[in-house]
Design a protein around this motif. Structure first.
Motif, PDB file in Angstrom:
ATOM      1  N   CYS A   1      62.056  36.742  40.041  1.00 57.42           N
ATOM      2  CA  CYS A   1      61.930  38.102  39.673  1.00 57.42           C
ATOM      3  C   CYS A   1      60.390  38.507  40.384  1.00 57.42           C
ATOM      4  CB  CYS A   1      61.720  38.724  38.338  1.00 57.42           C
ATOM      5  SG  CYS A   1      63.527  38.560  37.550  1.00 57.42           S
ATOM      6  N   GLY A   2      59.734  37.596  41.000  1.00 61.44           N
ATOM      7  CA  GLY A   2      58.479  37.744  41.789  1.00 61.44           C
ATOM      8  C   GLY A   2      57.248  37.857  40.794  1.00 61.44           C
ATOM      9  N   TYR A   3      57.392  37.154  39.626  1.00 60.19           N
ATOM     10  CA  TYR A   3      56.205  37.243  38.930  1.00 60.19           C
ATOM     11  C   TYR A   3      55.630  35.716  39.133  1.00 60.19           C
ATOM     12  CZ  TYR A   3      57.663  41.223  36.011  1.00 60.19           C
ATOM     13  OH  TYR A   3      57.781  42.328  35.637  1.00 60.19           O
ATOM     14  N   ARG A   4      54.271  35.910  38.948  1.00 61.95           N
ATOM     15  CA  ARG A   4      53.304  34.761  39.447  1.00 61.95           C
ATOM     16  C   ARG A   4      52.718  34.012  38.031  1.00 61.95           C
ATOM     17  NH1 ARG A   4      47.923  34.968  39.222  1.00 61.95           N
ATOM     18  NH2 ARG A   4      46.553  33.550  40.634  1.00 61.95           N
ATOM     19  N   LEU A   5      52.728  32.670  38.264  1.00 63.13           N
ATOM     20  CA  LEU A   5      52.144  31.715  37.406  1.00 63.13           C
ATOM     21  C   LEU A   5      50.717  31.544  38.037  1.00 63.13           C
ATOM     22  CD1 LEU A   5      51.827  30.259  34.602  1.00 63.13           C
ATOM     23  CD2 LEU A   5      52.823  28.498  35.789  1.00 63.13           C
ATOM     24  N   GLY A   6      49.556  31.985  37.286  1.00 63.00           N
ATOM     25  CA  GLY A   6      48.133  31.767  37.918  1.00 63.00           C
ATOM     26  C   GLY A   6      47.495  30.774  37.133  1.00 63.00           C
ATOM     27  N   TYR A   7      46.178  30.742  37.079  1.00 61.49           N
ATOM     28  CA  TYR A   7      45.377  29.619  36.640  1.00 61.49           C
ATOM     29  C   TYR A   7      44.871  29.724  35.189  1.00 61.49           C
ATOM     30  CZ  TYR A   7      44.775  27.848  41.254  1.00 61.49           C
ATOM     31  OH  TYR A   7      45.112  27.158  42.665  1.00 61.49           O
ATOM     32  N   GLY A   8      45.518  30.791  34.526  1.00 59.78           N
ATOM     33  CA  GLY A   8      45.386  31.161  33.212  1.00 59.78           C
ATOM     34  C   GLY A   8      44.007  32.084  32.719  1.00 59.78           C
ATOM     35  N   GLY A   9      43.482  32.505  33.435  1.00 59.63           N
ATOM     36  CA  GLY A   9      42.362  33.260  33.273  1.00 59.63           C
ATOM     37  C   GLY A   9      42.753  34.861  33.170  1.00 59.63           C
ATOM     38  N   GLY A  10      43.959  35.231  33.689  1.00 57.70           N
ATOM     39  CA  GLY A  10      44.360  36.538  33.692  1.00 57.70           C
ATOM     40  C   GLY A  10      43.566  37.391  34.457  1.00 57.70           C
ATOM     41  N   TYR A  11      42.739  37.031  35.428  1.00 54.64           N
ATOM     42  CA  TYR A  11      41.747  37.892  36.168  1.00 54.64           C
ATOM     43  C   TYR A  11      42.610  38.660  37.113  1.00 54.64           C
ATOM     44  CZ  TYR A  11      37.826  35.612  34.618  1.00 54.64           C
ATOM     45  OH  TYR A  11      36.998  35.046  33.471  1.00 54.64           O
ATOM     46  N   PHE A  12      43.674  38.183  37.851  1.00 53.45           N
ATOM     47  CA  PHE A  12      44.466  38.971  38.955  1.00 53.45           C
ATOM     48  C   PHE A  12      45.161  39.989  38.266  1.00 53.45           C
ATOM     49  CE2 PHE A  12      43.658  36.156  42.355  1.00 53.45           C
ATOM     50  CZ  PHE A  12      43.356  37.114  43.522  1.00 53.45           C
ATOM     51  N   ASP A  13      45.699  39.696  37.128  1.00 59.50           N
ATOM     52  CA  ASP A  13      46.654  40.736  36.251  1.00 59.50           C
ATOM     53  C   ASP A  13      45.739  41.757  35.964  1.00 59.50           C
ATOM     54  OD1 ASP A  13      48.858  39.474  36.349  1.00 59.50           O
ATOM     55  OD2 ASP A  13      48.557  38.138  34.728  1.00 59.50           O
ATOM     56  N   ARG A  14      44.382  41.367  35.279  1.00 59.99           N
ATOM     57  CA  ARG A  14      43.576  42.632  34.960  1.00 59.99           C
ATOM     58  C   ARG A  14      43.027  43.367  36.166  1.00 59.99           C
ATOM     59  NH1 ARG A  14      41.929  38.818  31.029  1.00 59.99           N
ATOM     60  NH2 ARG A  14      40.492  37.776  32.446  1.00 59.99           N
ATOM     61  N   THR A  15      43.066  42.828  37.187  1.00 55.09           N
ATOM     62  CA  THR A  15      42.459  43.400  38.290  1.00 55.09           C
ATOM     63  C   THR A  15      43.506  44.352  39.115  1.00 55.09           C
ATOM     64  OG1 THR A  15      41.120  41.720  39.112  1.00 55.09           O
ATOM     65  CG2 THR A  15      41.567  43.185  40.850  1.00 55.09           C
ATOM     66  N   LEU A  16      44.844  43.944  39.045  1.00 49.59           N
ATOM     67  CA  LEU A  16      46.037  44.778  39.590  1.00 49.59           C
ATOM     68  C   LEU A  16      46.150  45.779  38.618  1.00 49.59           C
ATOM     69  CD1 LEU A  16      48.213  41.790  40.665  1.00 49.59           C
ATOM     70  CD2 LEU A  16      47.012  43.691  42.029  1.00 49.59           C
ATOM     71  N   ALA A  17      46.192  45.525  37.479  1.00 49.06           N
ATOM     72  CA  ALA A  17      46.552  46.692  36.348  1.00 49.06           C
ATOM     73  C   ALA A  17      45.256  47.990  36.511  1.00 49.06           C
ATOM     74  CB  ALA A  17      46.430  46.175  35.048  1.00 49.06           C
ATOM     75  N   ALA A  18      43.954  47.342  36.874  1.00 50.00           N
ATOM     76  CA  ALA A  18      42.855  48.330  36.763  1.00 50.00           C
ATOM     77  C   ALA A  18      42.764  49.110  37.973  1.00 50.00           C
ATOM     78  CB  ALA A  18      41.890  47.581  36.773  1.00 50.00           C
ATOM     79  N   GLN A  19      43.615  48.851  39.130  1.00 50.47           N
ATOM     80  CA  GLN A  19      43.459  49.680  40.394  1.00 50.47           C
ATOM     81  C   GLN A  19      44.265  51.142  40.073  1.00 50.47           C
ATOM     82  OE1 GLN A  19      41.555  48.455  42.649  1.00 50.47           O
ATOM     83  NE2 GLN A  19      41.161  47.011  41.003  1.00 50.47           N
ATOM     84  N   PRO A  20      43.654  52.292  40.451  1.00 52.25           N
ATOM     85  CA  PRO A  20      44.198  53.304  40.507  1.00 52.25           C
ATOM     86  C   PRO A  20      45.526  53.459  41.414  1.00 52.25           C
ATOM     87  CG  PRO A  20      42.279  53.663  41.406  1.00 52.25           C
ATOM     88  CD  PRO A  20      42.241  52.257  40.803  1.00 52.25           C
ATOM     89  N   VAL A  21      45.175  52.807  42.666  1.00 52.06           N
ATOM     90  CA  VAL A  21      46.168  52.892  43.680  1.00 52.06           C
ATOM     91  C   VAL A  21      46.534  51.179  43.834  1.00 52.06           C
ATOM     92  CG1 VAL A  21      46.853  53.179  46.199  1.00 52.06           C
ATOM     93  CG2 VAL A  21      45.483  54.846  44.982  1.00 52.06           C
ATOM     94  N   PRO A  22      47.620  50.513  43.562  1.00 48.19           N
ATOM     95  CA  PRO A  22      47.860  49.166  43.919  1.00 48.19           C
ATOM     96  C   PRO A  22      47.655  48.910  45.258  1.00 48.19           C
ATOM     97  CG  PRO A  22      49.964  50.483  43.278  1.00 48.19           C
ATOM     98  CD  PRO A  22      48.855  51.349  43.205  1.00 48.19           C
ATOM     99  N   PRO A  23      46.963  47.854  45.381  1.00 48.71           N
ATOM    100  CA  PRO A  23      47.289  47.149  46.724  1.00 48.71           C
ATOM    101  C   PRO A  23      48.525  46.666  46.963  1.00 48.71           C
ATOM    102  CG  PRO A  23      45.879  45.749  45.087  1.00 48.71           C
ATOM    103  CD  PRO A  23      46.355  46.740  44.481  1.00 48.71           C
ATOM    104  N   LEU A  24      48.713  46.261  48.344  1.00 46.75           N
ATOM    105  CA  LEU A  24      50.019  45.545  48.709  1.00 46.75           C
ATOM    106  C   LEU A  24      49.643  44.079  47.999  1.00 46.75           C
ATOM    107  CD1 LEU A  24      52.678  45.308  50.317  1.00 46.75           C
ATOM    108  CD2 LEU A  24      51.208  44.581  52.242  1.00 46.75           C
ATOM    109  N   ARG A  25      50.735  43.431  47.179  1.00 43.82           N
ATOM    110  CA  ARG A  25      50.608  42.320  46.501  1.00 43.82           C
ATOM    111  C   ARG A  25      51.493  41.175  47.150  1.00 43.82           C
ATOM    112  NH1 ARG A  25      51.614  46.258  42.525  1.00 43.82           N
ATOM    113  NH2 ARG A  25      53.648  45.622  42.458  1.00 43.82           N
TER     114      ARG A  25
END
Length: 217
Positions: A133-157
């Motif tokens: 489903c296009g979900y990503r397992l990262g390194y566990g810090g959650g930094y990208f998820d928080r970054t993407l959630a915080a953007q008023p306009v989502p970048p191309l991921r």
């Protein structure tokens, strides 16, 4: 183990397994995969040439985005590297170019020291693992998820990784953010009907252009 009850432990175990498998790949084979993925990014995402593109310095055997970034910058793009400014906060991106002064930070990865903070319109996001489903397992810090959630306009991921990182599911949670497209040495993929579907470079270029026009008119 009940995965959903012990999800952090399950993800930790899967993360360790996938990183170990990735690091065990011979350097020559990894370099060959990098060449293929770099070409897919160049041909499948021409719209990136006019954007600010965030990328990550290669870590523990992952895809090395620097070659793709060099080609994009030569074609007119700007590039940026992430900086962890505080725990449990979104990433900050600082503009990068060859020769910029760098300082080693989290994970001993280099970050531009004094360059401007910029807002990427597209991100090349490394994948420890990825699912149907296009979900990503990262390194566990959650930094990208928080970054993407915080953007008023989502970048191309654009998730970028190797086929060996493919999983049936990461058991996504409400905070997990799916990628728009995923690129591996096997090709460019989009999510459709609960599964990843491979598309060619021209279709990728069309989809990426459409998403960018919708988000950054």
């Amino acid at each position: 183990m009940d995965v959903l009850t012990d999800l952090p432990d399950w993800r930790r175990t899967e993360r360790q397994r996938l990183i170990a498998a990735r690091e065990s790949v011979p350097a020559v084979q990894r370099a060959a995969r990098n060449v293929v993925i770099t070409a897919l990014l160049e041909h499948g995402f021409p719209a990136l040439r006019r954007l600010i593109v965030g990328f990550c310095w290669p870590y523990r055997g992952e895809f090395d985005a620097r070659f793709a970034i060099r080609a994009l910058r030569d074609a007119g793009a700007r590039a940026a590297l992430p900086d962890v400014v505080a725990r449990a906060t979104p990433l900050v991106f600082r503009e990068w170019w060859p020769g910029v002064t760098m300082t080693k930070r989290v994970f001993d990865l280099p970050v531009p020291t004094d360059s401007a903070v910029v807002q990427p319109q597209a991100l090349l996001i490394p994948l420890v693992g990825f699912d149907a489903c296009g979900y990503r397992l990262g390194y566990g810090g959650g930094y990208f998820d928080r970054t993407l959630a915080a953007q008023p306009v989502p970048p191309l991921r654009i998730g970028v990784g190797f086929e060996s990182s493919r999983m049936s599911t990461i058991h996504p949670q409400p905070h997990d953010v799916a990628m728009d497209l995923i690129v591996t040495e096997a090709g460019i993929h989009v999510v459709g009907a609960g599964a990843l579907q491979r598309i060619d470079a021209s279709e990728s270029a069309r989809r990426a252009q459409t998403l960018i026009e919708e988000r950054f008119p």
